[in-house]
Scaffold this active site. Structure first.
Site, PDB file in Angstrom:
ATOM      1  N   TYR A 127       0.824  -1.212   0.000  1.00  7.44           N
ATOM      2  CA  TYR A 127       0.000   0.000   0.000  1.00  7.44           C
ATOM      3  C   TYR A 127       0.863   1.268   0.000  1.00  7.44           C
ATOM      4  CZ  TYR A 127      -4.488   2.289   0.567  1.00  7.44           C
ATOM      5  OH  TYR A 127      -5.624   3.034   0.334  1.00  7.44           O
ATOM      6  N   LYS A 153      -0.728  -0.531 -13.777  1.00 13.40           N
ATOM      7  CA  LYS A 153      -1.385  -0.426 -12.478  1.00 13.40           C
ATOM      8  C   LYS A 153      -2.886  -0.668 -12.555  1.00 13.40           C
ATOM      9  CE  LYS A 153      -2.887   2.029  -8.682  1.00 13.40           C
ATOM     10  NZ  LYS A 153      -2.241   1.185  -7.665  1.00 13.40           N
ATOM     11  N   GLU A 191      -5.342   5.928   5.800  1.00 14.16           N
ATOM     12  CA  GLU A 191      -5.253   4.769   4.905  1.00 14.16           C
ATOM     13  C   GLU A 191      -4.383   3.653   5.470  1.00 14.16           C
ATOM     14  OE1 GLU A 191      -5.120   5.743   0.411  1.00 14.16           O
ATOM     15  OE2 GLU A 191      -4.417   7.530   1.441  1.00 14.16           O
TER      16      GLU A 191
HETATM   17  P1  AMP Z   1      -3.493  -0.836  -4.974  1.00 13.57           P
HETATM   18  O1  AMP Z   1      -4.684   0.064  -4.828  1.00 13.57           O
HETATM   19  O2  AMP Z   1      -3.687  -1.792  -6.104  1.00 13.57           O
HETATM   20  O3  AMP Z   1      -2.198  -0.119  -5.024  1.00 13.57           O
HETATM   21  O4  AMP Z   1      -3.473  -1.759  -3.662  1.00 13.57           O
HETATM   22  C1  AMP Z   1      -2.779  -1.449  -2.506  1.00 13.57           C
HETATM   23  C2  AMP Z   1      -2.236  -2.719  -1.878  1.00 13.57           C
HETATM   24  O5  AMP Z   1      -3.317  -3.535  -1.428  1.00 13.57           O
HETATM   25  C3  AMP Z   1      -1.440  -3.607  -2.806  1.00 13.57           C
HETATM   26  O6  AMP Z   1      -0.081  -3.232  -2.866  1.00 13.57           O
HETATM   27  C4  AMP Z   1      -1.601  -4.962  -2.180  1.00 13.57           C
HETATM   28  O7  AMP Z   1      -0.716  -5.167  -1.101  1.00 13.57           O
HETATM   29  C5  AMP Z   1      -3.025  -4.915  -1.648  1.00 13.57           C
HETATM   30  N1  AMP Z   1      -3.989  -5.448  -2.623  1.00 13.57           N
HETATM   31  C6  AMP Z   1      -4.545  -4.775  -3.665  1.00 13.57           C
HETATM   32  N2  AMP Z   1      -5.431  -5.550  -4.317  1.00 13.57           N
HETATM   33  C7  AMP Z   1      -5.438  -6.741  -3.689  1.00 13.57           C
HETATM   34  C8  AMP Z   1      -6.131  -7.967  -3.891  1.00 13.57           C
HETATM   35  N3  AMP Z   1      -7.023  -8.097  -4.871  1.00 13.57           N
HETATM   36  N4  AMP Z   1      -5.878  -8.999  -3.052  1.00 13.57           N
HETATM   37  C9  AMP Z   1      -4.973  -8.859  -2.062  1.00 13.57           C
HETATM   38  N5  AMP Z   1      -4.296  -7.734  -1.831  1.00 13.57           N
HETATM   39  C10 AMP Z   1      -4.514  -6.679  -2.617  1.00 13.57           C
HETATM   40 MG    MG Z   2      -3.258  -2.902  -7.611  1.00 16.52          MG
END
Ligand code: AMP
Ligand code: MG
Length: 517
Positions: free
Chosen positions: A349, A445, A384
C-alpha cells in the site's frame, strides 16, 4: 513474531487522582484490554489511568525512568541503529524502553530520531506529550477537558466519553478536528503535541515533513538505492527469523516487490489475494506466487456482500471520505476473512503516492511532480494506513513503502526517474526486475477498488436503488457520513448497521430536502 506488544490505548492524564476505573472503551481493534494506572509522584506530575490494548505478548505497559513515563503503541524499525546511538547493549530492550532512552538523552527531539509505526504518550514533570510517527500511520486523538487530557488511538473511545462535558480543545496546536466531532482532535502526522492537564494551552513540534526538494542521481544509483532501502524496510518488518508473515498480494508491481523481497529472508511467506464475482487479479498474483515460491491462497467473495461490510471499514478507518473507503474496504474484507488471528501482514500500500503511480496519464514531468507534491501534502487524516483496518480481525499490518527512509527517498527522486522510457514507477520496476517475472515488472497499475470490483458494485447497488449516475458520488459520501455517525459517534457495532437501511435513510433525506426546497 506477530503483532507488537501494544496495539492501541485510551488513557487519561489528570492533575488529580481519578477514582475508580472507567469501563473498557468501545474500540474496534481486537485484543486484550489491560488497565493502566500510575500515580503522580509529586511535583505536578499527571496521574495516568485508562486502558491499553495488548496483542499476544505480555510485558510491562509503561516504560519508566527518572520521572519519565512512556507508552508506545506499535513498533520501531531501526532498532540496531537506535541502540547503537544510545549505547544500549541489551538486545531485549522493548520499543517503549528505546523511546524512553532516546527521550532521556535527547529530550523531546528524541522523537525526531524514531522511524517506526507508532503513537506514543510521554509524561515528564507536568508535561504530557502526544506523538505520532512521521506519517501518522497510527492515528492519535486527544481531547482536553477540565478533568485532564484524554489521548487515544481510536476516536470512538473519546466520543464515548464525551458525556456532554463542555469542549475545551477547540484549537490545539498540532492537531485538527476529527471528522464528526466538535471536541476530539487528531494529532497531525509527524507531530508531537505538548499539553498540561487542566489547561488548553499546547505547543507542537514537527518531527518530520515530506521532502520538498528533489535529488538528481544517475539512474543506476537510484535503482540501487531503491532496492537497498526498500529491501531493508521489508526485512525490518518481518518479525523474528523463522516466523511467519502474510503478504496481501494483488500481483501489481508494489505488492509483488514486497513479496519478492520478503521471500529472500528466512521466513515462511504466505500470500493472499482477494477477488469477487465483479473482478479479480488472481492470475497476476498466482504468477508472482509461483515465481517466488510462496504458499498462496485465493479468497473469493461475493461483491454485494463485500460492499455491505462498509460499516466495518468506516469503524476501522474512522473517516467519512467515500473514495478512500473504497480503497480500504476490500482490504478490511480480506483481513476479516483470513483464518486465525495475530498475523503479521505486509502490504504494498501507498507506493503510488511518492512515485506518482496513480497519475499514469500525466505525460509532463512538471505536472507529475506537482501531483506528487500535492498528494504528499494531503495524505494526513485519510487514515489509509491505520492499524485498526487489520486490527479489527486481530492482525498487525505494516507498509514498507511508507517506511520513513523509503518514503523520503522515493519522494525526493527527480520525477524523470519515476516516469521514464514511457513507463510509470520506472525506478521501482527496475529495482526488482531480477526478482520477478517480466509480465509482473511491466504490468500496468490496477487500483484495488478496480481489481476487486468494490467501487463498481457500490455504484451498482445505488443505481439499483434508483440513484441517478451523477448523484452517485454525493450519495456515497452521505452514506459514509451517516455510517460514521453511528459506528464512531454512537459506537454501534458495525454488524448492527445495515448498508441498505443507511442507503434508504439517505435517499429519504435527500428526497425531503428536494421537496422542501
Ligand atoms: P493498490 O490500490 O492496487 O495499489 O493496492 C494497494 C495494496 O493492497 C497492494 O499493494 C496490495 O498489497 C493490496 N492489494 C490490492 N489488491 C489486492 C487484492 N485483490 N488482493 C490482495 N491484496 C490486494
Ligand atoms: Mg493494484
Amino acid at each position: 513474531m506477530g503483532p507488537p506488544p501494544i496495539l492501541g490505548f485510551a488513557v487519561r492524564l489528570s492533575a488529580n487522582p481519578v477514582a475508580g476505573t472507567d469501563a473498557v472503551p468501545p474500540w474496534s481493534t481486537a485484543g486484550r484490554a489491560v488497565p493502566v494506572h500510575a500515580e503522580s509522584r509529586g511535583a505536578g506530575q499527571p496521574h495516568w489511568s485508562g486502558w491499553v490494548l495488548t496483542g499476544a505478548s505480555g510485558g510491562p505497559v509503561l516504560a519508566c525512568q527518572d520521572g519519565v513515563r512512556v507508552l508506545l503503541a506499535g513498533e520501531l524499525y531501526h532498532r540496531p541503529a537506535l541502540r547503537d546511538a544510545l549505547g544500549e547493549t541489551d538486545g531485549e530492550t522493548s520499543d517503549a524502553e528505546l523511546l524512553l532512552a532516546c527521550w532521556l538523552r535527547y529530550g523531546r527531539s528524541g522523537l525526531r530520531l524514531c522511524n517506526g509505526r507508532f503513537a506514543a504518550v510521554v509524561t515528564e514533570g507536568q508535561a504530557v506529550v502526544a506523538a505520532t510517527d512521521h506519517a501518522g500511520t497510527v492515528p492519535l486523538y486527544l481531547r482536553c477537558g477540565p478533568g485532564g487530557v484524554e489521548i487515544a488511538t481510536e476516536a470512538k473511545t473519546l466520543a464515548h466519553r464525551s458525556g456532554g462535558r463542555a469542549p475545551l480543545s477547540l484549537a490545539v496546536s498540532g492537531t485538527e478536528s476529527a471528522p464528526g466531532f466538535g471536541d476530539v482532535r487528531r494529532v497531525r502526522a509527524g507531530t508531537a503535541v505538548t499539553l498540561t492537564p487542566g489547561s488548553t494551552a499546547a505547543t507542537s513540534m514537527r518531527t518530520w515533513l515530506p521532502p520538498q526538494h528533489r535529488v538528481i542521481v544517475t539512474p543506476d544509483d537510484a535503482v540501487r538505492r531503491v532496492a537497498d532501502t526498500l529491501g531493508e524496510a521489508v526485512r525490518t518488518r518481518l518479525g523474528t527469523p523463522g516466523g511467519a508473515v502474510t503478504a496481501v498480494l494483488s500481483g501489481g508491481i508494489d505488492s509483488s516487490s514486497v513479496v519478492a523481497l520478503a521471500s529472500g529472508s528466512n521466513r515462511a511467506v504466505e500470500t493472499v489475494s482477494l477477488g469477487t464475482d465483479a473482478g479479480d487479479e488472481f492470475a497476476a498474483a498466482r504468477t508472482v506466487a509461483e515465481h517466488v515460491g510462496t504458499e498462496h491462497h485465493e479468497f473469493h467473495h461475493d461483491s454485494a456482500n463485500l460492499v455491505r461490510q462498509l460499516p466495518w471499514a468506516v469503524a476501522a478507518a474512522e473517516i467519512t471520505d467515500a473514495e478512500v473507503l473504497e480503497y480500504l474496504l476490500p482490504l478490511v474484507v480480506l483481513y476479516r476473512q483470513l483464518p486465525g488471528d495475530s498475523r503479521r501482514v505486509v502490504t504494498g500500500y501507498g507506493a503510488d503516492i511518492p512515485l506518482g503511480g496513480m497519475h499514469r496519464a500525466t505525460e509532463r514531468l512538471h505536472s507529475l511532480d506537482a501531483v506528487i507534491a500535492d498528494d504528499m501534502d494531503t495524505f494526513d487524516g485519510l487514515n489509509e494506513l491505520s492499524p485498526v483496518l487489520g486490527g479489527l480481525a486481530g492482525h498487525w499490518t505494516t507498509h514498507p513503502f511508507w517506511d520513513r527512509d523509503v518514503l523520503e527517498l522515493l519522494t525526493s527522486l527527480e520525477p524523470g526517474l519515476k516516469r521514464r522510457d514511457g513507463r510509470d514507477k520506472w525506478v521501482l520496476r527496475e529495482a526488482v526486475r531480477e526478482l520477478l517475472p517480466v509480465a509482473t515488472v511491466t504490468r500496468p497499475k490496477l487500483g484495488i477498488h478496480e481489481g476487486s470490483g468494490a467501487s463498481g458494485m457500490w455504484s451498482t447497488l445505488l443505481r439499483d436503488a434508483g440513484v441517478a449516475p451523477d448523484e452517485i458520488p454525493a450519495v456515497k459520501d452521505a452514506m459514509s457520513v451517516e455510517i460514521h455517525r453511528r459506528v464512531v459517534g454512537e459506537q454501534e457495532p458495525p454488524d448492527d448497521v445495515y448498508f441498505d437501511t443507511v442507503l434508504h435513510g439517505v435517499l429519504a433525506g435527500r428526497t425531503s430536502a428536494v421537496v422542501g426546497r
